[in-house]
Design a protein around this motif. Sequence first.
Motif, mmCIF file in Angstrom:
data_model
loop_
_atom_site.group_PDB
_atom_site.id
_atom_site.type_symbol
_atom_site.label_atom_id
_atom_site.label_comp_id
_atom_site.label_asym_id
_atom_site.label_seq_id
_atom_site.Cartn_x
_atom_site.Cartn_y
_atom_site.Cartn_z
ATOM 1 N N GLY A 161 0.669 -1.458 0.047
ATOM 2 C CA GLY A 161 -0.003 0.133 -0.084
ATOM 3 C C GLY A 161 0.890 1.423 0.216
ATOM 4 O O GLY A 161 0.605 2.068 -0.996
ATOM 5 N N MET A 162 2.127 1.100 0.702
ATOM 6 C CA MET A 162 2.545 2.170 1.029
ATOM 7 C C MET A 162 3.740 2.354 -0.109
ATOM 8 O O MET A 162 3.683 3.809 -1.069
ATOM 9 N N LEU A 163 3.914 1.525 -1.039
ATOM 10 C CA LEU A 163 4.401 2.010 -2.286
ATOM 11 C C LEU A 163 3.972 1.848 -2.836
ATOM 12 O O LEU A 163 4.511 3.368 -4.494
ATOM 13 N N ASN A 164 2.676 1.612 -3.203
ATOM 14 C CA ASN A 164 1.772 1.888 -4.281
ATOM 15 C C ASN A 164 1.209 3.756 -4.686
ATOM 16 O O ASN A 164 1.083 4.314 -5.800
ATOM 17 N N TRP A 165 1.293 3.371 -3.425
ATOM 18 C CA TRP A 165 1.136 5.810 -3.024
ATOM 19 C C TRP A 165 2.307 5.948 -3.136
ATOM 20 O O TRP A 165 1.967 7.188 -4.197
#
Length: 434
Positions: free
Chosen positions: A182-186
């Motif tokens: 989730g963090m890396l996609n964001w």
Amino acid sequence: MIDLKKAELTIRNLKGTGKQYEKALGNGLTVVVSASTGLKTLYYLYKVQRRNFRVKLGVYPHTTVKAGWEALQAERSRVKSAPTPALAELNRKVQADIPLTVADLSERYKQDHLNTDAVGAAWRAATVRYLDKDVVTVIGEVPLRSLTRDIVMYAVAEKHKRLLAEGLRGTAATKLFSTLTGMLNWGAERGYCPAGLLAGVRKPVKARERKRVLSREEVGELWLMLQACKTVPRGPSGALYAEVMQVLLLTGARISEIVGPVEPHRTGLTPTDVDLREGVITLDDGKNEESARVLPMPSVLKSLVEGRLTHADDKNLPLWCLPASEALQGADRKISQTAISRAAARVRRALKHQPPWSTHDFRRSAITIMAKLGVNGDARRAISGHKTGRDVHDVHYNHAGQRAEMLDALTKLQDYILSAADEVRQAKRENGNG
């Protein structure tokens, strides 16, 4: 391209003179020597539309000539792409605000995404915990431009190893994997880090479908263990957590309804929710408004509640909360759901129950046991708070006629648990282990 070795030697030989002065190193790279301290600061000096601009690159020797030259090249590229000094300055400010490391990205993700109404409190708390404990401490210093799939998965693998060493399946490693995804996609959507770092990667542990119901023998063993934890020091669970688990077994309630959800202002079951004269407790701080309900108390549950009331020193805190101390005041005294889950895991390992169960399985087991004992569906739904369709006030008055049936159902559940414990105790005596 300047001669880096020559520039390094030039800077090294510069001395403080009592006056600030500037020395050109070539191709826009300059160094300013301060008057008072002799501090040497690298700058990029350039001209746009007959106006001079200066960009700070770093302080020597913390910033080497090579690092300063690389930063200059990046600045020069941005300046060339900007037709005006104002746009060049804007580009510089934007670049200065971009996170550079995994730790920077974690902080930005927490500020700009997690601290919004779009994210639930429980998910926010769990995500922050994973980021702070398992990401920043392991790969926090890695520059985003150097981030690779192997580096990201190293953090997940380390988490998985620790969990396996503790005798757990490692499901939390999968949750960490989801948090990182989730963090890396964001971050990739905003250009902070490469896109698709975890695309196609399998989760470390496949989530097990949660349909665990404790057997009669397991229920008996669990009850005896929880009773022992309340009297024997240094057991797998503290007395306070053991009592909470007993209440969960006797009521089929959710953890949040007893100790309160993660939000500080939500308190679960408090002394004000207990009516000893009527012999009932009100659960109105659960999953949703429809789960609000009033439960009659059989003898064992009533005894546990009365015991906690004698220790309650704050009617606004959960009935089961940590003792007041200089370090713990107010909402800090709430028991976290994670702490209870960990205590339950220690109890489970001590009992060697397989496959593993969780505290939510107490709820599923209680409902299943009542069904086996012949309790009708309406009474089970009223007890468990499964979409009653009424607010707490309606429940308080409209369930008055059904209360006798609910009390009978909860008494049957209590007697089932106690008789199962007696059977386990008797079996141990016959085998010489009692």
